[in-house]
Design an enzyme around this catalytic site. Sequence first.
Site, PDB file in Angstrom:
ATOM      1  CG  ASP A  80     -10.094  -0.283   4.294  1.00  0.00           C
ATOM      2  OD1 ASP A  80      -9.909  -0.609   3.123  1.00  0.00           O
ATOM      3  OD2 ASP A  80      -9.478  -0.762   5.254  1.00  0.00           O
TER       4      ASP A  80
ATOM      5  CD  GLN B 104      -3.577  -4.406   6.411  1.00  0.00           C
ATOM      6  OE1 GLN B 104      -3.428  -3.464   5.641  1.00  0.00           O
ATOM      7  NE2 GLN B 104      -4.200  -5.514   6.039  1.00  0.00           N
TER       8      GLN B 104
ATOM      9  CE  LYS C  20      -3.901  -2.339   2.038  1.00  0.00           C
ATOM     10  NZ  LYS C  20      -4.550  -2.847   3.220  1.00  0.00           N
TER      11      LYS C  20
END
Length: 281
Positions: A121, A98, A54
Site C-alpha cells: 500500500d 484495510q 481486491k
Amino acid sequence: MTAAIIDGKAISNLLRKEIAREVEEFRAETGITPGLAVILVGDDPASQTYVRNKERSTVKVGMYSEVHRLPAETSQQDLLNLVNELNNDPKIHGILVQLPLPRHIDENTVIEAIAPGKDVDGFHAVNAGRLLIGQESFLPCTPYGIMELLKHEQVELKGKHAVVVGRSNIVGKPVALLLLREHATVTICHSRTADLGAMTRQADVLVVAVGKPNFITGDMIKPGAVVIDVGINRVDDQLVGDVEFASAKEVAGKITPVPGGVGPMTITMLLKNTLLAAKRC
Ligand code: NDP
C-alpha cells in the site's frame, strides 16, 4: 470545448493483462506465485466490498490471495501478531490492512508493524520517506495509478503547473511528490488555502482529492487543463466525484469520470506492487 474522457477502466484492463502475463512469466522462471494477504477488521460494508474486489482481482491475474476477516473487537495485539506472522510467511509478498480500523486500534502502529518490503500500500513511513527523497519505494496505489493514467494519456508534465487540491498522506501529498519528480511545478491546496479558484485556474494539470461532491466547478478550471478527479462520494445512491463533471467537461481538455477514472487504477497498482514485492524478495 468538450473534454476527452480518460477511460481508467480500459487503461486498467490493459495493465492488468500485462500484469497477468508477467506473473505467469515470473512463475515459470522462479516457481514463485506472488501472494497478497489482506486483513479486514470488522464489518464495514464499504470495506467488505473493497476487500472482495481486491481478492477477486488478485486471483484473476494469477496471484495467490489470502483474506483474514477478523471480528471488530479484535485486540490491537492480536492484529499485530497476525501482521508479524504474515511478515514471516514466505507465501506472502504483500500485506494490506484495510482502513479504517476500529477506533480502539491505532492505525499508525499497525502500518508501522508491516515489513516495509511487504508494504504494497506504500503507507509505511520507510516507503513514504523513500518517496520523499527520491529512492525506490512502494508507491501508494492511488497516486501511482494517477501517474499511470497521465503517462498513458501522454500528458506532458515537465515545466507544467500542476495543482493538487488535498494534502492527505494517501493521495494529496504523495501525488504532489510524484508530479514534482516528473518536473512539474507543483502547488498544493487545502482547506486553509485563500482563494482556491485563483490557484486551480492556473493549473495545466489539476488533481482533486477532497472528498466533497461537485466541489470544483467548471469556472475554477483553466481551458484545456487535464483534470484528475480522485473523489468518491455517494449522493442519492450514485457515485460522484469532487469535480462537477457537467461544467468541468466543457472547459477541460481531458478529464477522468467518476466512476471509471482513478478508481479502477488503485487495485491495479496494488497488483503491480505485489508483483514487484515478489520480484524483490
Ligand atoms: P482526506 O479527508 O484525508 O483529505 C481531504 C483533503 O481535502 C484534506 O487535505 C483537506 O484539507 C482538503 N480539503 C477539505 N476541504 C477543503 C476545502 N474547502 N478546500 C480545499 N481543500 C479542502 O481525504 P483523502 O485524500 O483520503 O480522499 C479524498 C477523496 O478521494 C475522497 O472522496 C476519497 O473517497 C477519495 N479516494 C479515492 C480513492 C480511489 O481509489 N479513487 C482512493 C483514496 C481516496 P486539510 O488538510 O486542510 O483538512
